[in-house]
Design a protein around this motif. Structure first.
Motif, PDB file in Angstrom:
ATOM      1  N   TYR A  87       0.844  -1.192   0.000  1.00 46.49           N
ATOM      2  CA  TYR A  87       0.000   0.000   0.000  1.00 46.49           C
ATOM      3  C   TYR A  87       0.880   1.244   0.000  1.00 46.49           C
ATOM      4  O   TYR A  87       2.053   1.214   0.345  1.00 46.49           O
ATOM      5  N   THR A  88       0.268   2.343  -0.411  1.00 41.55           N
ATOM      6  CA  THR A  88       0.920   3.642  -0.412  1.00 41.55           C
ATOM      7  C   THR A  88       0.044   4.615   0.343  1.00 41.55           C
ATOM      8  O   THR A  88      -1.174   4.633   0.157  1.00 41.55           O
ATOM      9  N   HIS A  89       0.672   5.405   1.202  1.00 43.18           N
ATOM     10  CA  HIS A  89      -0.049   6.424   1.971  1.00 43.18           C
ATOM     11  C   HIS A  89       0.576   7.770   1.641  1.00 43.18           C
ATOM     12  O   HIS A  89       1.790   7.938   1.707  1.00 43.18           O
ATOM     13  N   ALA A  90      -0.258   8.730   1.252  1.00 43.09           N
ATOM     14  CA  ALA A  90       0.218  10.087   0.984  1.00 43.09           C
ATOM     15  C   ALA A  90      -0.766  11.063   1.599  1.00 43.09           C
ATOM     16  O   ALA A  90      -1.980  10.856   1.538  1.00 43.09           O
ATOM     17  N   GLU A  91      -0.238  12.109   2.229  1.00 40.82           N
ATOM     18  CA  GLU A  91      -1.091  13.094   2.888  1.00 40.82           C
ATOM     19  C   GLU A  91      -0.461  14.477   2.751  1.00 40.82           C
ATOM     20  O   GLU A  91       0.746  14.645   2.883  1.00 40.82           O
ATOM     21  N   LEU A  92      -1.301  15.461   2.488  1.00 43.10           N
ATOM     22  CA  LEU A  92      -0.892  16.855   2.391  1.00 43.10           C
ATOM     23  C   LEU A  92      -1.858  17.654   3.251  1.00 43.10           C
ATOM     24  O   LEU A  92      -3.062  17.616   3.031  1.00 43.10           O
ATOM     25  N   THR A  93      -1.343  18.344   4.265  1.00 40.85           N
ATOM     26  CA  THR A  93      -2.219  19.089   5.164  1.00 40.85           C
ATOM     27  C   THR A  93      -2.504  20.484   4.614  1.00 40.85           C
ATOM     28  O   THR A  93      -1.793  20.975   3.733  1.00 40.85           O
ATOM     29  N   ARG A  94      -3.521  21.115   5.173  1.00 36.89           N
ATOM     30  CA  ARG A  94      -3.777  22.523   4.880  1.00 36.89           C
ATOM     31  C   ARG A  94      -2.650  23.342   5.493  1.00 36.89           C
ATOM     32  O   ARG A  94      -2.021  22.911   6.467  1.00 36.89           O
ATOM     33  N   PRO A  95      -2.402  24.550   4.968  1.00 38.23           N
ATOM     34  CA  PRO A  95      -1.372  25.399   5.591  1.00 38.23           C
ATOM     35  C   PRO A  95      -1.703  25.669   7.062  1.00 38.23           C
ATOM     36  O   PRO A  95      -2.844  25.933   7.414  1.00 38.23           O
ATOM     37  N   PHE A  96      -0.694  25.567   7.919  1.00 41.38           N
ATOM     38  CA  PHE A  96      -0.903  25.797   9.348  1.00 41.38           C
ATOM     39  C   PHE A  96       0.193  26.662   9.967  1.00 41.38           C
ATOM     40  O   PHE A  96       0.196  26.903  11.165  1.00 41.38           O
ATOM     41  N   LEU A  97       1.151  27.110   9.152  1.00 36.07           N
ATOM     42  CA  LEU A  97       2.199  27.956   9.716  1.00 36.07           C
ATOM     43  C   LEU A  97       2.520  29.098   8.763  1.00 36.07           C
ATOM     44  O   LEU A  97       2.291  29.020   7.565  1.00 36.07           O
ATOM     45  N   GLY A  98       3.036  30.168   9.346  1.00 29.99           N
ATOM     46  CA  GLY A  98       3.501  31.311   8.576  1.00 29.99           C
ATOM     47  C   GLY A  98       5.001  31.428   8.710  1.00 29.99           C
ATOM     48  O   GLY A  98       5.597  30.832   9.610  1.00 29.99           O
ATOM     49  N   LEU A  99       5.622  32.173   7.823  1.00 29.92           N
ATOM     50  CA  LEU A  99       7.061  32.346   7.907  1.00 29.92           C
ATOM     51  C   LEU A  99       7.451  33.735   7.420  1.00 29.92           C
ATOM     52  O   LEU A  99       6.774  34.330   6.591  1.00 29.92           O
ATOM     53  N   VAL A 100       8.518  34.240   7.982  1.00 30.65           N
ATOM     54  CA  VAL A 100       9.160  35.472   7.522  1.00 30.65           C
ATOM     55  C   VAL A 100      10.655  35.199   7.496  1.00 30.65           C
ATOM     56  O   VAL A 100      11.158  34.375   8.261  1.00 30.65           O
ATOM     57  N   GLY A 101      11.362  35.882   6.605  1.00 32.95           N
ATOM     58  CA  GLY A 101      12.793  35.619   6.529  1.00 32.95           C
ATOM     59  C   GLY A 101      13.551  36.682   5.778  1.00 32.95           C
ATOM     60  O   GLY A 101      12.969  37.595   5.186  1.00 32.95           O
ATOM     61  N   ILE A 102      14.861  36.543   5.808  1.00 33.91           N
ATOM     62  CA  ILE A 102      15.773  37.414   5.084  1.00 33.91           C
ATOM     63  C   ILE A 102      16.809  36.523   4.412  1.00 33.91           C
ATOM     64  O   ILE A 102      17.180  35.471   4.947  1.00 33.91           O
ATOM     65  N   GLY A 103      17.257  36.941   3.210  1.00 31.30           N
ATOM     66  CA  GLY A 103      18.215  36.127   2.487  1.00 31.30           C
ATOM     67  C   GLY A 103      19.254  36.949   1.758  1.00 31.30           C
ATOM     68  O   GLY A 103      19.059  38.141   1.503  1.00 31.30           O
ATOM     69  N   PHE A 104      20.364  36.292   1.440  1.00 25.14           N
ATOM     70  CA  PHE A 104      21.473  36.898   0.714  1.00 25.14           C
ATOM     71  C   PHE A 104      21.837  35.969  -0.427  1.00 25.14           C
ATOM     72  O   PHE A 104      21.896  34.750  -0.240  1.00 25.14           O
ATOM     73  N   GLU A 105      22.098  36.545  -1.599  1.00 30.79           N
ATOM     74  CA  GLU A 105      22.485  35.742  -2.754  1.00 30.79           C
ATOM     75  C   GLU A 105      23.672  36.412  -3.436  1.00 30.79           C
ATOM     76  O   GLU A 105      23.672  37.626  -3.645  1.00 30.79           O
ATOM     77  N   ARG A 106      24.687  35.599  -3.779  1.00 27.41           N
ATOM     78  CA  ARG A 106      25.913  36.125  -4.394  1.00 27.41           C
ATOM     79  C   ARG A 106      26.175  35.349  -5.674  1.00 27.41           C
ATOM     80  O   ARG A 106      26.275  34.108  -5.649  1.00 27.41           O
ATOM     81  N   ILE A 107      26.280  36.063  -6.810  1.00 30.01           N
ATOM     82  CA  ILE A 107      26.559  35.421  -8.091  1.00 30.01           C
ATOM     83  C   ILE A 107      28.037  35.031  -8.143  1.00 30.01           C
ATOM     84  O   ILE A 107      28.911  35.858  -7.889  1.00 30.01           O
ATOM     85  N   LEU A 108      28.299  33.767  -8.468  1.00 34.11           N
ATOM     86  CA  LEU A 108      29.672  33.279  -8.621  1.00 34.11           C
ATOM     87  C   LEU A 108      30.069  33.187 -10.091  1.00 34.11           C
ATOM     88  O   LEU A 108      31.205  33.424 -10.456  1.00 34.11           O
ATOM     89  N   ALA A 109      29.123  32.796 -10.940  1.00 32.89           N
ATOM     90  CA  ALA A 109      29.334  32.665 -12.383  1.00 32.89           C
ATOM     91  C   ALA A 109      27.967  32.799 -13.056  1.00 32.89           C
ATOM     92  O   ALA A 109      26.947  32.908 -12.365  1.00 32.89           O
ATOM     93  N   ARG A 110      27.943  32.794 -14.359  1.00 30.54           N
ATOM     94  CA  ARG A 110      26.663  33.010 -15.051  1.00 30.54           C
ATOM     95  C   ARG A 110      25.594  32.004 -14.638  1.00 30.54           C
ATOM     96  O   ARG A 110      24.414  32.324 -14.571  1.00 30.54           O
ATOM     97  N   TYR A 111      25.965  30.772 -14.359  1.00 30.30           N
ATOM     98  CA  TYR A 111      24.992  29.733 -14.037  1.00 30.30           C
ATOM     99  C   TYR A 111      25.040  29.258 -12.588  1.00 30.30           C
ATOM    100  O   TYR A 111      24.466  28.231 -12.260  1.00 30.30           O
TER     101      TYR A 111
END
Length: 146
Positions: A87-111
């Motif tokens: 058997y296979t069991h799969a479950e996806l709940t309704r959203p129950f949490l919120g999130l806030v964040g900050i991020g940094f991104e640095r380009i190293l090369a074109r890809y």
């Protein structure tokens, strides 16, 4: 420890919608469980080759679970065979949490770019946790100088 993909859909040069799967392995008997997150990301400072980009994010999420169990056969003392079907069991709940964040991104090369973020997860107006992440971004079509 968890891992998973992140898909970013840029809507403008500064705005994006991201879908994140943060999966952990190790459900009893094998399987996969974790969080799915959908967040809006806004660049406060656009990334360039000579400096990091800074962004803030806010969103929501829920949990998922997936487990597949193979067929199991057991020989009983009376000679009969007990069969538990796969058997296979799969479950996806309704959203129950919120999130806030900050991020940094640095380009190293074109890809390739590196990315570091910190998120605060909130459940029913109480802080649930703080999560840091670090990864590599590989854009389809590459980064372009702006």
């Amino acid at each position: 420890l968890s891992t998973g993909p992140r898909f970013t859909f840029n809507t403008t040069r500064r705005d994006a919608i991201e879908v994140i799967l943060d999966a952990a392995y190790g459900i009893e008997g094998g399987g996969l469980n974790g969080l799915y997150l959908i967040q809006y990301k806004r660049a406060l400072r656009e990334r360039r080759r000579d400096r990091s980009g800074i962004s803030v994010a806010a969103g929501f999420g829920g949990s998922f679970e997936y487990q597949h169990v193979n067929e199991y056969r057991f020989e009983r003392p009376d000679g009969s065979t007990y069969v538990q079907p796969a058997y296979t069991h799969a479950e996806l709940t309704r959203p129950f949490l919120g999130l806030v964040g900050i991020g940094f991104e640095r380009i190293l090369a074109r890809y390739v770019a590196t990315r570091a973020e910190v998120h605060i997860y909130v459940f029913q107006f109480c802080t649930v946790g703080l999560k840091g992440s670090y990864g590599i971004s590989i854009p389809i079509g590459g980064f372009h100088d702006r």
